[in-house]
Design an enzyme around this catalytic site. Structure first.
Site, PDB file in Angstrom:
ATOM      1  N   ASP A  32      -0.441  -3.353  -0.459  1.00 25.64           N
ATOM      2  CA  ASP A  32      -0.187  -2.570   0.752  1.00 25.64           C
ATOM      3  C   ASP A  32       1.265  -2.130   0.664  1.00 25.64           C
ATOM      4  OD1 ASP A  32       0.377  -1.527   3.214  1.00 25.64           O
ATOM      5  OD2 ASP A  32      -0.271  -3.284   4.360  1.00 25.64           O
ATOM      6  N   VAL A  33       1.497  -0.837   0.470  1.00 32.29           N
ATOM      7  CA  VAL A  33       2.873  -0.369   0.244  1.00 32.29           C
ATOM      8  C   VAL A  33       3.764  -0.546   1.470  1.00 32.29           C
ATOM      9  CG1 VAL A  33       2.256   1.295  -1.574  1.00 32.29           C
ATOM     10  CG2 VAL A  33       2.358   2.063   0.826  1.00 32.29           C
TER      11      VAL A  33
ATOM     12  N   ASN B 214       3.036   7.942  -3.896  1.00 34.08           N
ATOM     13  CA  ASN B 214       2.020   8.909  -3.452  1.00 34.08           C
ATOM     14  C   ASN B 214       1.124   8.394  -2.330  1.00 34.08           C
ATOM     15  OD1 ASN B 214       0.009  11.261  -4.090  1.00 34.08           O
ATOM     16  ND2 ASN B 214      -1.179   9.361  -4.303  1.00 34.08           N
TER      17      ASN B 214
ATOM     18  N   TYR C 206       3.174  11.899  11.320  1.00 32.46           N
ATOM     19  CA  TYR C 206       2.996  12.344   9.930  1.00 32.46           C
ATOM     20  C   TYR C 206       4.124  13.302   9.542  1.00 32.46           C
ATOM     21  CZ  TYR C 206       0.641  14.021   5.689  1.00 32.46           C
ATOM     22  OH  TYR C 206       0.324  14.333   4.379  1.00 32.46           O
TER      23      TYR C 206
ATOM     24  N   LYS D 233       6.996  12.687   6.668  1.00 29.45           N
ATOM     25  CA  LYS D 233       7.136  13.512   5.461  1.00 29.45           C
ATOM     26  C   LYS D 233       8.510  14.191   5.395  1.00 29.45           C
ATOM     27  CE  LYS D 233       3.203  12.528   3.515  1.00 29.45           C
ATOM     28  NZ  LYS D 233       3.135  11.796   2.226  1.00 29.45           N
TER      29      LYS D 233
END
Ligand SMILES: NC(=O)c1ccc[n+]([C@@H]2O[C@H](COP(=O)([O-])OP(=O)(O)OC[C@H]3O[C@@H](n4cnc5c(N)ncnc54)[C@H](O)[C@@H]3O)[C@@H](O)[C@H]2O)c1
Length: 264
Positions: free
Chosen positions: A75-76, A102, A168, A172
């Site tokens: 789990d990043v 990614n 989101y 980003k």
């Protein structure tokens, strides 16, 4: 208007021969396509994903094509999980020359009044804290062997509004800031860091949106100059370029492949 992808498999030149890489979110979509492309170009890989079954299947695909890839469940967003995966990856590969940050998740285009703290924390945790944790864990290995390349999957949502919801889009934009600062701090130590900014790509993340034909989303997708969404392999080509020495003078840049989304 052309609506189908003109994509065909690119050169098989071994431009990543001997490189040892980690791809996060390697179990699906852009990560899977990039893993296959990097492997086809000669890299040996450890594929990280929270979905072990998916990433094991991709590792098998890599092997079926004559490459070598190991699958690791991680789990990043979890520091302990990332630290363990980093240690394991360096053990498996003997060093790291390439990292593709990614793994990511979408917030279903939620505006702020529909973004509670749990959703905000979840999206920022995977999409922004994830690349931070992963890069911090693997940077010592990259530096130890004289540097390498990092490719971060940002998004057009890192450049403009409307490519996601509040969390989101903020995450980003953060990935692009992270990309620039990492490039600034580590370029002279031999680490090139760049970001790809995809537009709409047909992957596990977007398939439901496309299938359900969400009117606003589909209108955005169809009104781009390309007139269509992308296949993940089209982004893998860009990732391969940035991962390879062909991109030797690219530092801290964001490479857009969005069918023209951001020029409208
Ligand atoms: N699909 C698009 O239209 C699009 C557009 C712009 C940017 N992106 C970005 O591309 C990247 C890849 O997404 P995709 O479209 O291929 O989606 P995808 O859902 O097909 O693949 C994402 C992968 O990340 C993994 N993942 C998710 N959370 C994780 C976690 N906490 N730890 C480890 N692995 C985790 C998933 O299991 C999955 O295998 C993401 O960062 C996404 O934001 C996608």
């Amino acid at each position: 208007m052309t609506t189908s992808s003109p994509f065909s498999v690119g050169t098989t030149d071994p431009v990543l021969h001997g490189r040892r890489g980690v791809v996060t979110g390697g179990g699906s979509g852009i990560g899977r396509a990039s893993a296959l492309r990097f492997s086809g170009a000669g890299a040996t890989l450890v594929l990280w994903d929270r979905n072990l079954e998916a990433v094991e299947a991709v590792a098998k695909e890599v092997e079926a094509e004559g490459g070598t890839a190991y699958a690791v469940e991680v789990d990043v967003a979890d520091p302990a999980s990332v630290a363990a995966a980093a240690t394991r990856s360096v053990e498996l590969l003997g060093g790291i020359d390439l990292l593709m940050n990614n793994a990511g998740i979408l917030d279903d285009y939620a505006p702020i009044l529909e973004t509670d703290e749990a959703l905000w924390t979840k999206i920022i945790g995977v999409n922004l804290t994830g690349p931070y944790l992963v890069t911090r864990s693997l940077m010592p290995a990259l530096l130890e062997d004289g540097g390498g390349a990092i490719v971060n999957t940002a998004s057009i949502a890192g450049i403009v509004a409307g490519g996601g919801g509040t969390a989101y889009t903020a995450s980003k934009h953060g990935v692009i800031g992270l990309t620039r600062q990492l490039a600034f701090d580590y370029g002279q130590l031999g680490v090139r860091v760049n970001a790809i900014c995809p537009g709409a790509v047909e992957t596990g993340m977007t398939r439901a949106l496309f299938d359900e034909g969400d009117a606003a989303v589909m209108e955005s997708v169809r009104s781009v100059p390309a007139g269509r969404h992308a296949q993940p392999e089209e982004l893998a080509e860009l990732a391969l370029f940035l991962a390879s020495d062909a991109a030797s003078f690219c530092h801290g840049a964001c490479f857009v492949a969005d069918g023209g989304w951001t020029i409208r």
